[in-house]
Design a protein around this motif. Structure first.
Motif, PDB file in Angstrom:
ATOM      1  N   LEU A 150       0.916  -0.753  -0.084  1.00 26.07           N
ATOM      2  CA  LEU A 150       0.316   0.322   0.120  1.00 26.07           C
ATOM      3  C   LEU A 150       0.788   1.159  -0.218  1.00 26.07           C
ATOM      4  O   LEU A 150       0.632   2.144  -0.333  1.00 26.07           O
ATOM      5  CB  LEU A 150      -0.709   0.110   1.352  1.00 26.07           C
ATOM      6  CG  LEU A 150      -1.959   1.479   1.413  1.00 26.07           C
ATOM      7  CD1 LEU A 150      -1.969   1.324   0.065  1.00 26.07           C
ATOM      8  CD2 LEU A 150      -2.719   1.039   2.662  1.00 26.07           C
ATOM      9  N   ALA A 151       1.963   1.269   1.254  1.00 27.54           N
ATOM     10  CA  ALA A 151       2.783   2.086   1.211  1.00 27.54           C
ATOM     11  C   ALA A 151       3.414   2.297  -0.614  1.00 27.54           C
ATOM     12  O   ALA A 151       3.435   3.397  -0.607  1.00 27.54           O
ATOM     13  CB  ALA A 151       4.267   1.864   1.841  1.00 27.54           C
ATOM     14  N   MET A 152       3.956   1.581  -1.059  1.00 26.02           N
ATOM     15  CA  MET A 152       4.548   1.885  -2.537  1.00 26.02           C
ATOM     16  C   MET A 152       3.618   1.755  -3.402  1.00 26.02           C
ATOM     17  O   MET A 152       4.176   2.996  -4.675  1.00 26.02           O
ATOM     18  CB  MET A 152       5.450   0.332  -2.983  1.00 26.02           C
ATOM     19  CG  MET A 152       6.345  -0.127  -2.270  1.00 26.02           C
ATOM     20  SD  MET A 152       7.732   0.394  -2.821  1.00 26.02           S
ATOM     21  CE  MET A 152       9.053   0.445  -1.443  1.00 26.02           C
ATOM     22  N   THR A 153       2.111   2.116  -3.412  1.00 28.80           N
ATOM     23  CA  THR A 153       0.893   2.465  -3.661  1.00 28.80           C
ATOM     24  C   THR A 153       1.219   3.983  -3.969  1.00 28.80           C
ATOM     25  O   THR A 153       0.863   4.283  -4.839  1.00 28.80           O
ATOM     26  CB  THR A 153      -0.410   1.431  -3.984  1.00 28.80           C
ATOM     27  OG1 THR A 153       0.105  -0.023  -4.165  1.00 28.80           O
ATOM     28  CG2 THR A 153      -1.244   1.299  -5.297  1.00 28.80           C
ATOM     29  N   ILE A 154       1.213   3.945  -2.655  1.00 26.79           N
ATOM     30  CA  ILE A 154       1.200   5.757  -2.376  1.00 26.79           C
ATOM     31  C   ILE A 154       1.558   6.327  -3.021  1.00 26.79           C
ATOM     32  O   ILE A 154       1.802   6.896  -3.861  1.00 26.79           O
ATOM     33  CB  ILE A 154       0.979   6.183  -0.695  1.00 26.79           C
ATOM     34  CG1 ILE A 154      -0.656   5.066  -0.125  1.00 26.79           C
ATOM     35  CG2 ILE A 154       0.999   7.438  -0.247  1.00 26.79           C
ATOM     36  CD1 ILE A 154      -0.180   4.897   1.226  1.00 26.79           C
ATOM     37  N   LEU A 155       2.921   5.828  -3.095  1.00 28.64           N
ATOM     38  CA  LEU A 155       4.818   6.980  -3.589  1.00 28.64           C
ATOM     39  C   LEU A 155       3.867   6.382  -5.124  1.00 28.64           C
ATOM     40  O   LEU A 155       4.197   7.604  -6.212  1.00 28.64           O
ATOM     41  CB  LEU A 155       5.722   6.060  -3.738  1.00 28.64           C
ATOM     42  CG  LEU A 155       6.716   5.998  -4.241  1.00 28.64           C
ATOM     43  CD1 LEU A 155       6.978   7.302  -3.746  1.00 28.64           C
ATOM     44  CD2 LEU A 155       7.785   5.392  -3.875  1.00 28.64           C
ATOM     45  N   GLU A 156       3.578   5.576  -5.777  1.00 32.52           N
ATOM     46  CA  GLU A 156       3.371   5.284  -7.031  1.00 32.52           C
ATOM     47  C   GLU A 156       2.007   6.374  -7.462  1.00 32.52           C
ATOM     48  O   GLU A 156       2.885   7.157  -9.312  1.00 32.52           O
ATOM     49  CB  GLU A 156       2.566   3.706  -7.789  1.00 32.52           C
ATOM     50  CG  GLU A 156       2.489   3.277  -8.947  1.00 32.52           C
ATOM     51  CD  GLU A 156       1.415   1.954  -9.018  1.00 32.52           C
ATOM     52  OE1 GLU A 156       0.962   1.749 -10.013  1.00 32.52           O
ATOM     53  OE2 GLU A 156       1.385   1.879  -7.971  1.00 32.52           O
ATOM     54  N   VAL A 157       1.535   6.811  -6.977  1.00 34.02           N
ATOM     55  CA  VAL A 157      -0.224   6.904  -7.361  1.00 34.02           C
ATOM     56  C   VAL A 157       0.010   8.998  -7.318  1.00 34.02           C
ATOM     57  O   VAL A 157       0.141   9.572  -8.319  1.00 34.02           O
ATOM     58  CB  VAL A 157      -1.061   6.815  -6.930  1.00 34.02           C
ATOM     59  CG1 VAL A 157      -2.232   8.056  -7.052  1.00 34.02           C
ATOM     60  CG2 VAL A 157      -1.801   6.095  -7.091  1.00 34.02           C
ATOM     61  N   MET A 158       0.993   9.035  -5.910  1.00 33.68           N
ATOM     62  CA  MET A 158       1.644  10.214  -5.872  1.00 33.68           C
ATOM     63  C   MET A 158       2.947  11.059  -6.684  1.00 33.68           C
ATOM     64  O   MET A 158       2.753  11.994  -7.616  1.00 33.68           O
ATOM     65  CB  MET A 158       2.070  10.486  -4.587  1.00 33.68           C
ATOM     66  CG  MET A 158       1.047  10.891  -3.591  1.00 33.68           C
ATOM     67  SD  MET A 158      -0.523  11.914  -3.528  1.00 33.68           S
ATOM     68  CE  MET A 158       0.746  12.581  -3.013  1.00 33.68           C
ATOM     69  N   SER A 159       3.673   9.940  -6.954  1.00 31.90           N
ATOM     70  CA  SER A 159       4.647  10.531  -8.315  1.00 31.90           C
ATOM     71  C   SER A 159       4.440  10.471  -9.505  1.00 31.90           C
ATOM     72  O   SER A 159       5.311  11.323 -10.056  1.00 31.90           O
ATOM     73  CB  SER A 159       5.969   9.585  -7.513  1.00 31.90           C
ATOM     74  OG  SER A 159       5.903   7.849  -7.629  1.00 31.90           O
ATOM     75  N   GLY A 160       3.849   9.237  -9.964  1.00 32.99           N
ATOM     76  CA  GLY A 160       3.779   8.949 -11.497  1.00 32.99           C
ATOM     77  C   GLY A 160       3.782   8.336 -11.810  1.00 32.99           C
ATOM     78  O   GLY A 160       4.023   7.629 -13.135  1.00 32.99           O
ATOM     79  N   HIS A 161       4.981   6.972 -11.382  1.00 38.67           N
ATOM     80  CA  HIS A 161       6.361   6.574 -11.296  1.00 38.67           C
ATOM     81  C   HIS A 161       6.318   5.139 -10.697  1.00 38.67           C
ATOM     82  O   HIS A 161       5.240   5.030  -9.317  1.00 38.67           O
ATOM     83  CB  HIS A 161       7.067   7.241 -11.280  1.00 38.67           C
ATOM     84  CG  HIS A 161       7.873   7.742 -12.444  1.00 38.67           C
ATOM     85  ND1 HIS A 161       8.297   7.593 -13.457  1.00 38.67           N
ATOM     86  CD2 HIS A 161       8.298   9.254 -11.711  1.00 38.67           C
ATOM     87  CE1 HIS A 161       8.389   9.323 -14.176  1.00 38.67           C
ATOM     88  NE2 HIS A 161       8.092   9.902 -12.772  1.00 38.67           N
ATOM     89  N   MET A 162       6.495   3.910 -11.124  1.00 41.32           N
ATOM     90  CA  MET A 162       6.719   2.413 -10.419  1.00 41.32           C
ATOM     91  C   MET A 162       7.448   2.725  -9.302  1.00 41.32           C
ATOM     92  O   MET A 162       8.540   3.438  -9.682  1.00 41.32           O
ATOM     93  CB  MET A 162       7.015   1.699 -11.380  1.00 41.32           C
ATOM     94  CG  MET A 162       5.284   1.635 -12.663  1.00 41.32           C
ATOM     95  SD  MET A 162       6.596  -0.425 -12.976  1.00 41.32           S
ATOM     96  CE  MET A 162       7.792   0.229 -14.020  1.00 41.32           C
ATOM     97  N   PRO A 163       7.319   1.952  -8.261  1.00 40.03           N
ATOM     98  CA  PRO A 163       8.853   2.395  -7.120  1.00 40.03           C
ATOM     99  C   PRO A 163       9.825   1.957  -7.823  1.00 40.03           C
ATOM    100  O   PRO A 163       9.646   0.422  -8.893  1.00 40.03           O
ATOM    101  CB  PRO A 163       8.000   1.236  -5.683  1.00 40.03           C
ATOM    102  CG  PRO A 163       6.366   0.707  -6.591  1.00 40.03           C
ATOM    103  CD  PRO A 163       6.043   1.671  -7.970  1.00 40.03           C
ATOM    104  N   TYR A 164      10.571   2.476  -6.787  1.00 39.34           N
ATOM    105  CA  TYR A 164      12.328   1.760  -7.115  1.00 39.34           C
ATOM    106  C   TYR A 164      12.149   1.989  -9.115  1.00 39.34           C
ATOM    107  O   TYR A 164      13.032   1.462  -9.864  1.00 39.34           O
ATOM    108  CB  TYR A 164      12.256   0.278  -7.132  1.00 39.34           C
ATOM    109  CG  TYR A 164      12.781   0.359  -6.061  1.00 39.34           C
ATOM    110  CD1 TYR A 164      13.670   0.673  -4.761  1.00 39.34           C
ATOM    111  CD2 TYR A 164      11.383  -0.181  -5.715  1.00 39.34           C
ATOM    112  CE1 TYR A 164      13.949   0.060  -3.742  1.00 39.34           C
ATOM    113  CE2 TYR A 164      11.166  -0.886  -3.899  1.00 39.34           C
ATOM    114  CZ  TYR A 164      12.237  -0.414  -3.216  1.00 39.34           C
ATOM    115  OH  TYR A 164      12.406  -0.240  -1.627  1.00 39.34           O
ATOM    116  N   TYR A 165      11.362   3.288  -9.693  1.00 44.65           N
ATOM    117  CA  TYR A 165      11.662   3.428 -11.290  1.00 44.65           C
ATOM    118  C   TYR A 165      13.406   3.540 -11.639  1.00 44.65           C
ATOM    119  O   TYR A 165      13.510   2.857 -12.954  1.00 44.65           O
ATOM    120  CB  TYR A 165      10.175   4.142 -11.675  1.00 44.65           C
ATOM    121  CG  TYR A 165      10.939   5.773 -11.269  1.00 44.65           C
ATOM    122  CD1 TYR A 165      11.395   7.113 -12.187  1.00 44.65           C
ATOM    123  CD2 TYR A 165      11.129   6.379  -9.848  1.00 44.65           C
ATOM    124  CE1 TYR A 165      11.613   7.901 -12.314  1.00 44.65           C
ATOM    125  CE2 TYR A 165      11.472   8.010 -10.051  1.00 44.65           C
ATOM    126  CZ  TYR A 165      11.919   8.128 -11.072  1.00 44.65           C
ATOM    127  OH  TYR A 165      11.992   9.996 -10.383  1.00 44.65           O
TER     128      TYR A 165
END
Length: 234
Positions: A150-165
Motif C-alpha cells: 500500500l505504501a509503494m502504491t501511494i508512492l506510485e500514485v503520488m509520483s506517477g512512477h513505479m516504485p524503484y523506477y
C-alpha cells in the motif's frame, strides 16, 4: 484435472468475494466458463481504467482522497481476514462514480497454490513486494506485506512512477529491496514532508512494527483534510 481444481478454487473465491460489502472493493458478479478451459470471474466494467490512468487523464484529481479510500478498502479486507497480496496501481480501477475499487481480491492465494500452472506471474510486481516475501522459509503474503505494498502504491500514485523506477529491470528493484534500500524521494516536491513521513512509517523493514491499514487511512485522511483547510484559507 488441474484446470478443474482451479475452476473449483475460483468458484469458492467468487462465493467469498460476493460476501464482501465495501464501497472501495470491486464487486464480484459471479463466474463464467465462456472464455476457454478455465473459469473466469465476472466483474462490472470500469471504462475509466486504473487509478494511474485516471490520474494521468485528470492531473488535478485529489490523489490523497483517492488513496485514503484505497487504504480504507485494504483495512476492510483485513478486518474480514483477507490478505490481498498484489496491491498496486493496476489492481485499483476507477468506477463510473469516481470511486477507486480494489480488484483481484484473493487471486494471489489461488496463483500460489497452483504455481506450476501459472508461469505468467508478472515480474514487475516485485517492485511492490515487502522484503520478507523474498524469504525462502516463508513467502506467504500477510496484512503487513499488504501495508508495505500500500505504501509503494501511494508512492506510485503520488509520483506517477513505479516504485524503484530508476531501476529499469524488476530484478534490480528486487535486489534493492532485499538489501534494505528504500525508494528515493521524488525531487519535484510532489510529495510533501508529511506524506513522505507517513510512507517511512508504512515501509518499516520489520513487518511486526508496521502500522495497520486503518492507520494509513487515518493518516491520509488527516493529510487530505489539512490540505483542504489550507486551500480554503487561501
Amino acid at each position: 484435472m488441474q484446470w478443474l481444481t482451479i475452476s473449483q478454487a475460483l468458484h469458492k473465491l467468487a462465493q467469498s468475494w460476493q460476501k464482501l460489502d465495501h464501497q472501495n472493493i470491486m464487486p464480484c458478479l459471479g463466474v463464467t466458463l465462456g472464455f476457454g478451459h478455465i473459469a473466469s470471474l465476472v466483474m462490472p466494467m470500469c471504462p475509466n481504467g486504473s487509478i494511474n490512468q485516471h490520474i494521468e487523464e485528470n492531473p488535478n484529481a485529489n490523489k490523497l482522497a483517492l488513496l485514503s479510500q484505497v487504504a480504507g478498502g485494504v483495512a476492510y479486507l483485513h478486518s474480514q481476514g483477507i490478505v490481498h497480496g498484489k496491491i498496486c496501481g493496476r489492481n485499483i480501477v476507477i468506477a463510473p462514480n469516481g470511486r477507486p475499487l480494489i480488484t483481484d481480491t484473493g487471486l494471489t492465494q489461488i496463483i500460489q497454490a497452483h504455481e506450476g500452472i501459472f508461469p505468467w506471474e508478472p515480474p514487475s510486481e516485485v517492485r511492490w513486494m515487502a522484503p520478507e516475501l523474498f524469504s525462502e522459509l516463508d513467502d506467504a503474503c500477510t496484512t503487513s506485506s499488504d501495508v508495505w505494498a500500500l505504501a509503494m502504491t501511494i508512492l506510485e500514485v503520488m509520483s506517477g512512477h513505479m516504485p524503484y523506477y530508476p531501476h529499469r529491470k524488476a530484478l534490480a528493484a528486487g535486489i534493492a529491496i532485499m538489501e534494505g534500500v528504500l525508494p528515493d524521494r521524488p525531487d519535484n516536491d510532489i510529495i510533501s514532508d508529511d506524506v513522505w513521513g507517513a510512507l517511512n512509517l508504512l515501509w518499516i523493514g520489520n513487518p511486526g512494527s508496521r502500522p495497520c491499514a486503518s492507520f494509513a487511512q487515518w493518516h491520509l485522511d488527516a493529510l487530505r483534510n489539512d490540505t483542504l483547510y489550507h486551500l480554503y484559507k487561501l
